[in-house]
Design a protein around this motif. Structure first.
Motif, PDB file in Angstrom:
ATOM      1  N   ASP A 128      -7.983  -2.546 -48.541  1.00  0.00           N
ATOM      2  CA  ASP A 128      -6.700  -2.671 -49.130  1.00  0.00           C
ATOM      3  C   ASP A 128      -5.814  -1.806 -48.233  1.00  0.00           C
ATOM      4  O   ASP A 128      -5.790  -0.631 -47.703  1.00  0.00           O
ATOM      5  CB  ASP A 128      -6.691  -1.738 -50.379  1.00  0.00           C
ATOM      6  N   VAL A 129      -4.801  -2.649 -47.786  1.00  0.00           N
ATOM      7  CA  VAL A 129      -3.883  -1.971 -46.537  1.00  0.00           C
ATOM      8  C   VAL A 129      -3.023  -0.727 -47.061  1.00  0.00           C
ATOM      9  O   VAL A 129      -3.083   0.248 -46.399  1.00  0.00           O
ATOM     10  CB  VAL A 129      -2.889  -3.105 -46.060  1.00  0.00           C
ATOM     11  N   ALA A 130      -2.640  -0.834 -48.203  1.00  0.00           N
ATOM     12  CA  ALA A 130      -1.701   0.235 -48.768  1.00  0.00           C
ATOM     13  C   ALA A 130      -2.595   1.491 -49.057  1.00  0.00           C
ATOM     14  O   ALA A 130      -2.022   2.537 -48.642  1.00  0.00           O
ATOM     15  CB  ALA A 130      -0.991  -0.271 -50.132  1.00  0.00           C
ATOM     16  N   GLU A 131      -3.586   1.409 -49.534  1.00  0.00           N
ATOM     17  CA  GLU A 131      -4.675   2.714 -49.656  1.00  0.00           C
ATOM     18  C   GLU A 131      -4.918   3.139 -48.380  1.00  0.00           C
ATOM     19  O   GLU A 131      -5.071   4.236 -48.272  1.00  0.00           O
ATOM     20  CB  GLU A 131      -5.760   2.151 -50.429  1.00  0.00           C
ATOM     21  N   VAL A 133      -3.310   3.084 -45.540  1.00  0.00           N
ATOM     22  CA  VAL A 133      -1.898   3.868 -44.884  1.00  0.00           C
ATOM     23  C   VAL A 133      -1.764   5.076 -45.695  1.00  0.00           C
ATOM     24  O   VAL A 133      -1.467   5.962 -45.020  1.00  0.00           O
ATOM     25  CB  VAL A 133      -0.895   2.776 -45.189  1.00  0.00           C
ATOM     26  N   GLU A 134      -1.907   5.127 -47.106  1.00  0.00           N
ATOM     27  CA  GLU A 134      -1.815   6.393 -47.736  1.00  0.00           C
ATOM     28  C   GLU A 134      -2.699   7.435 -47.567  1.00  0.00           C
ATOM     29  O   GLU A 134      -2.425   8.573 -47.251  1.00  0.00           O
ATOM     30  CB  GLU A 134      -2.026   6.027 -49.427  1.00  0.00           C
ATOM     31  N   LYS A 137      -1.777   8.994 -44.189  1.00  0.00           N
ATOM     32  CA  LYS A 137      -0.473  10.003 -44.154  1.00  0.00           C
ATOM     33  C   LYS A 137      -0.737  11.360 -44.776  1.00  0.00           C
ATOM     34  O   LYS A 137      -0.179  12.205 -44.348  1.00  0.00           O
ATOM     35  CB  LYS A 137       0.618   9.327 -45.548  1.00  0.00           C
ATOM     36  N   THR A 160      -0.291  -7.156 -40.595  1.00  0.00           N
ATOM     37  CA  THR A 160       0.383  -6.347 -41.674  1.00  0.00           C
ATOM     38  C   THR A 160       0.106  -5.044 -41.593  1.00  0.00           C
ATOM     39  O   THR A 160       0.815  -4.250 -41.687  1.00  0.00           O
ATOM     40  CB  THR A 160      -0.031  -6.977 -42.931  1.00  0.00           C
ATOM     41  N   ALA A 161      -1.229  -4.477 -41.252  1.00  0.00           N
ATOM     42  CA  ALA A 161      -1.622  -3.232 -41.289  1.00  0.00           C
ATOM     43  C   ALA A 161      -1.152  -2.312 -40.166  1.00  0.00           C
ATOM     44  O   ALA A 161      -0.445  -1.359 -40.203  1.00  0.00           O
ATOM     45  CB  ALA A 161      -3.266  -3.015 -41.258  1.00  0.00           C
ATOM     46  N   LEU A 164       2.781  -1.830 -40.939  1.00  0.00           N
ATOM     47  CA  LEU A 164       2.822  -1.010 -41.936  1.00  0.00           C
ATOM     48  C   LEU A 164       2.564   0.446 -41.588  1.00  0.00           C
ATOM     49  O   LEU A 164       3.350   1.473 -42.030  1.00  0.00           O
ATOM     50  CB  LEU A 164       2.201  -1.080 -43.187  1.00  0.00           C
ATOM     51  N   LYS A 168       5.308   3.476 -41.737  1.00  0.00           N
ATOM     52  CA  LYS A 168       5.250   4.621 -42.779  1.00  0.00           C
ATOM     53  C   LYS A 168       4.576   5.788 -42.321  1.00  0.00           C
ATOM     54  O   LYS A 168       4.408   6.881 -43.202  1.00  0.00           O
ATOM     55  CB  LYS A 168       4.790   4.037 -44.153  1.00  0.00           C
TER      56      LYS A 168
END
Length: 311
Positions: A128-131, A133-134, A137, A160-161, A164, A168
């Motif tokens: 999952d891209v959002a996870e 990236v999180e 961070k 996309t990754a 992002l 971010k």
């Protein structure tokens, strides 16, 4: 165009690529079965200690540098104890973890600092891209790198990754596009099929931030016009400059590879020089620490490429 004649590695280092197990939570189609099938489980810490003392005795004056990978090592309940054991036996060593980042952000916030460097690999089909990236961070490691495994079947998700992370994340030293090869099928590996536009994108897109590396490994290429420059393993692969058949290579002198079945070899991506022992059985055969002659048409492993070699 000048021809590459020599790679100068970092001779004061002794590197161990250690694939501790082949238990993994992913099943990537570009990853060989013996790296993910799960038939070689985690060792006990006593086994780890015994083989490390043997290797340390053979290379008493070297700075040890470890590349640690799984399967996926963060699945192992004794993983942190394993790290502590390595640091006890080889003090002042450098430890780099290779991970798919599957643990939640709180894990990376707590444990990231235990490593000198972490290399997160993004596997588009299962991540999952959002996870992802999180997790980057919140990671507390001071030297974070990301390899985007550029799967042609999920090309847009990889882009996309990349975008992002660029937008971010500000604590990652570099983000590199890693070309995929067919090592899942053969050690005689070749680059997978990419369009020219995709190859151009991989060559041109990289994120680099001014964050100091935990360990400076300035790998120099020496060229036929007497010039020297720092080289990037993946750029050499994309430029088809890793055909070193007939070259002498310091595999076994600057590096050993511990494989999940226990075999100890010089290289991680090749078997040049043969099997030198078995870390699971505490066997390290006496071996002549002389350069080997490469008999492969193509080198695809980044850490093997970094080892000194010359025509």
């Amino acid at each position: 165009m000048p021809k590459l004649l020599e790679i100068k590695g970092t001779n004061n280092l002794f590197q161990i690529d250690w694939t501790v197990s082949n238990i993994c939570n992913y099943n990537c189609n570009y990853c060989a079965d013996d790296a993910k099938i799960g038939n070689f489980t985690w060792p006990n810490i006593d086994t780890v200690s015994k083989i490390l003392y043997k290797v340390k005795k053979l290379h008493p004056d070297k700075l040890f540098s470890y590349n640690l990978l799984g399967g996926e090592l963060t699945l192992w309940k004794d993983f942190i104890k394993f790290i502590e054991t390595i640091r006890d036996i080889t003090p002042n060593c450098n430890i780099r973890l290779l991970t798919n980042g599957r643990m939640p952000s709180k894990y990376w916030k707590k444990n990231g600092i235990k490593f000198d460097s972490i290399q997160f690999s993004f596997h588009a089909r299962q991540t999952d891209v959002a996870e992802f990236v999180e997790n980057l961070k919140f990671c507390s490691c001071k030297d974070i790198n990301v390899f985007l495994m550029m799967d042609p079947n999920y090309w847009d998700k990889c882009i996309t990754a990349f975008n992002l992370i660029k937008q971010k994340v500000n604590n990652v030293r570099n983000v590199a596009a890693k070309p995929i090869d067919n090592r899942a099928k053969s050690y005689e590996s070749k680059l997978t099929s990419y369009t020219q536009n995709q190859i151009d994108w991989m060559k041109e897109n990289k994120i680099t931030l001014p964050i100091k590396k935990s360990l400076e490994k300035n790998i120099l290429g020496v060229y036929s016009n007497n010039t020297k420059k720092v080289v990037d393993p993946f750029q050499l692969i994309l430029n088809k400059e890793t055909n070193w058949k007939g070259w002498s290579c310091n595999i076994g002198i600057e590096k050993l590879s511990f494989r999940p079945n226990g075999e100890i070899t010089g290289g991680s991506g090749c078997l040049v020089g043969g099997v030198l022992g078995n870390w699971r059985k505490n066997i390290l055969n006496p071996y002549q620490k002389q350069p080997v002659i490469c008999d492969k048409d193509y080198c695809f492993c980044g850490s093997d490429i970094e080892i000194s070699k010359k025509l």
